[in-house]
Design a protein around this motif. Structure first.
Motif, PDB file in Angstrom:
ATOM      1  N   VAL A  29       2.429   3.177 -11.605  1.00 20.22           N
ATOM      2  CA  VAL A  29       2.973   3.389 -10.225  1.00 20.22           C
ATOM      3  C   VAL A  29       3.630   1.977  -9.736  1.00 20.22           C
ATOM      4  O   VAL A  29       2.875   0.905 -10.069  1.00 20.22           O
ATOM      5  N   VAL A  31       5.247   1.406  -6.679  1.00 22.15           N
ATOM      6  CA  VAL A  31       5.196   1.343  -5.356  1.00 22.15           C
ATOM      7  C   VAL A  31       3.788   1.180  -4.580  1.00 22.15           C
ATOM      8  O   VAL A  31       2.886   1.462  -5.518  1.00 22.15           O
ATOM      9  N   GLU A  33       2.090   2.903  -2.545  1.00 22.02           N
ATOM     10  CA  GLU A  33       1.439   4.105  -2.560  1.00 22.02           C
ATOM     11  C   GLU A  33       2.185   5.415  -2.849  1.00 22.02           C
ATOM     12  O   GLU A  33       3.076   5.677  -1.957  1.00 22.02           O
ATOM     13  N   ALA A  34       2.069   5.828  -3.944  1.00 23.13           N
ATOM     14  CA  ALA A  34       2.897   6.937  -4.285  1.00 23.13           C
ATOM     15  C   ALA A  34       2.025   8.467  -4.237  1.00 23.13           C
ATOM     16  O   ALA A  34       0.810   8.386  -4.675  1.00 23.13           O
ATOM     17  N   THR A  49      -3.209  10.501  -3.683  1.00 28.16           N
ATOM     18  CA  THR A  49      -2.033   9.103  -3.566  1.00 28.16           C
ATOM     19  C   THR A  49      -2.739   8.320  -4.810  1.00 28.16           C
ATOM     20  O   THR A  49      -3.640   8.290  -4.810  1.00 28.16           O
ATOM     21  N   LYS A  52      -0.251   1.118  -6.379  1.00 25.79           N
ATOM     22  CA  LYS A  52       0.362   0.368  -7.174  1.00 25.79           C
ATOM     23  C   LYS A  52      -0.260  -0.195  -8.390  1.00 25.79           C
ATOM     24  O   LYS A  52      -1.293  -0.707  -8.171  1.00 25.79           O
ATOM     25  N   ILE A  84       5.558  13.948  -8.883  1.00 23.22           N
ATOM     26  CA  ILE A  84       6.052  12.635  -8.542  1.00 23.22           C
ATOM     27  C   ILE A  84       7.229  12.331  -8.600  1.00 23.22           C
ATOM     28  O   ILE A  84       7.795  12.560  -9.458  1.00 23.22           O
ATOM     29  N   LYS A  87      11.404   7.892  -9.034  1.00 24.59           N
ATOM     30  CA  LYS A  87      11.505   6.477  -8.831  1.00 24.59           C
ATOM     31  C   LYS A  87      10.617   5.590  -8.416  1.00 24.59           C
ATOM     32  O   LYS A  87      10.537   4.467  -8.143  1.00 24.59           O
ATOM     33  N   TYR A  88       9.144   6.339  -8.273  1.00 27.09           N
ATOM     34  CA  TYR A  88       7.870   5.617  -7.936  1.00 27.09           C
ATOM     35  C   TYR A  88       7.110   5.374  -9.275  1.00 27.09           C
ATOM     36  O   TYR A  88       6.159   4.772  -9.133  1.00 27.09           O
ATOM     37  N   PHE A 105      10.219  -1.648  -8.292  1.00 27.74           N
ATOM     38  CA  PHE A 105      11.017  -0.592  -7.118  1.00 27.74           C
ATOM     39  C   PHE A 105      12.299  -1.469  -6.552  1.00 27.74           C
ATOM     40  O   PHE A 105      12.171  -2.490  -6.312  1.00 27.74           O
ATOM     41  N   ASP A 109      10.509  -0.993  -0.388  1.00 23.42           N
ATOM     42  CA  ASP A 109       9.732   0.045  -0.832  1.00 23.42           C
ATOM     43  C   ASP A 109       9.524   1.024   0.461  1.00 23.42           C
ATOM     44  O   ASP A 109       8.844   0.708   1.194  1.00 23.42           O
ATOM     45  N   THR A 111       7.538   3.273   0.699  1.00 22.85           N
ATOM     46  CA  THR A 111       6.057   3.681   1.026  1.00 22.85           C
ATOM     47  C   THR A 111       5.046   2.534   1.347  1.00 22.85           C
ATOM     48  O   THR A 111       3.924   2.669   1.831  1.00 22.85           O
TER      49      THR A 111
END
Length: 333
Positions: A29, A31, A33-34, A49, A52, A84, A87-88, A105, A109, A111
């Motif tokens: 991950v 970001v 928070e994905a 969730t 990162k 998901i 891009k995350y 990212f 971001d 998120t």
């Protein structure tokens, strides 16, 4: 032998895990928070969730990493299929194809909900300014309404109207979006007219106006850097006109006329936000409608051949439209 079924189950689970891993890539991950989504849509419900740096498995049959679908299939902690946004995450393939996906990212971001430093001193309360005061210089067209003299003039010259404009306003209490402001507008301006008559008598007119009245404005367009605002209102006007006449044989005459009127107005102006701390640059235009009015005087006349006997003690102005431009600064407090 008593526990052999349990051992067999453990062996099967490990085998399935190894088989699954063999046909899956590791992903990280990238970001803050994905979300793991129930369906391949950002409007879908969130199953879980991931923060990162956390890892997850994605299918290895994704094909070319430069042409991936918008949502990648994976599983949540309960084994449910989840999706998901591509891009995350950063997919780890341990080969050159891995370079086709960024390691971080790109851009802001979406998120990341954390406040940017420095945190406002008023946090967690709003730090918006709901009072505005502006000071501007202004210039407008001449209304061209000279006194109705008894003689014909041969030459005439008119200056542009110039002066100062002050506005003070406050956000309307019911406005939740910081767009409506109500306040007071004050304007002081003057204009000069000069006329020469066929008999060589000269007249110099100074027309001064003091205006004050309520105004309401609405920010029709706003960003972090610019605002476009429209407004409407009216002003009560005090007119003062000083007319000086130079006659033959050095005869001089000066008379002061005064009166009042009302003027509906509309305006449009632009604001460049925070050119200085708590200070905006503003510029725009006022559209004024001067209603018919009369100015009167009690001053005696010394050069009677100039003054009109039918209107010797008054100065009448018909309905007039004026456009004035202004430029200045607006202070927020």
């Amino acid at each position: 032998m008593k526990y052999w079924p349990l051992n067999l189950i453990i062996i099967i689970i490990i085998a399935i895990f190894n088989i699954t891993s063999a046909f899956a890539f590791d992903a990280i991950v990238i970001v803050l928070e994905a979300p793991l989504l129930k369906e391949a849509s950002l409007s879908s419900s969130v199953l879980q969730t991931l923060r990162k740096g956390e890892h997850l498995y994605v299918p290895s049959d994704l094909g070319d990493l430069s042409n991936l679908p918008e949502f990648i299939s994976t599983y949540d902690r309960s084994g449910n299929e989840a999706f998901i946004p591509k891009k995350y995450i950063k997919i780890i393939t341990n080969d050159i194809d891995e370079e086709q996906m960024p390691i971080a990212f790109e851009g802001r971001d979406p998120t990341d909900y954390r406040l940017e430093e420095p945190i406002p001193r008023s946090y967690p309360f709003s730090d918006y300014s709901f009072l505005r005061a502006s000071v501007s210089l202004m210039m407008g067209n001449n209304l061209k309404a000279p006194y109705d003299y008894n003689n014909y003039y041969s030459t005439q010259s008119y200056s542009m109207e110039s002066g100062a404009r002050i506005a003070i306003s406050r956000k309307i209490s019911f406005d939740e979006f910081d767009r409506y402001y109500f306040g007071l507008l004050a304007i002081a301006c003057s204009v000069n007219n000069r006329l020469t008559f066929t008999n060589n008598i000269e007249s110099s007119e100074n027309r001064s106006i003091l205006r004050i009245g309520p105004v309401i404005t609405y920010d029709t367009f706003k960003t972090n850097q610019y605002r476009m605002t429209v407004g409407a209102g009216f002003t009560y006007n005090y007119h003062r006109s000083t007319i000086s006449v130079q006659g033959d044989l050095s005869a001089k005459d000066q008379r002061i006329f005064s009166g009042a009127s009302f003027s509906p107005l509309a305006n449009l102006f632009f604001q460049k936000i925070d050119v200085l701390p708590k200070t905006d640059l503003i510029g725009g235009a006022d559209l004024n409608l001067y209603l018919p009015h009369t100015e009167k005087t009690s001053d005696p006349q010394s050069v009677p051949e100039v003054w009109n006997a039918k209107a010797s003690d008054q100065l009448s102005t018909a309905l007039k439209i004026q456009v004035s431009l202004f430029l200045g600064f607006q202070f927020k407090y």
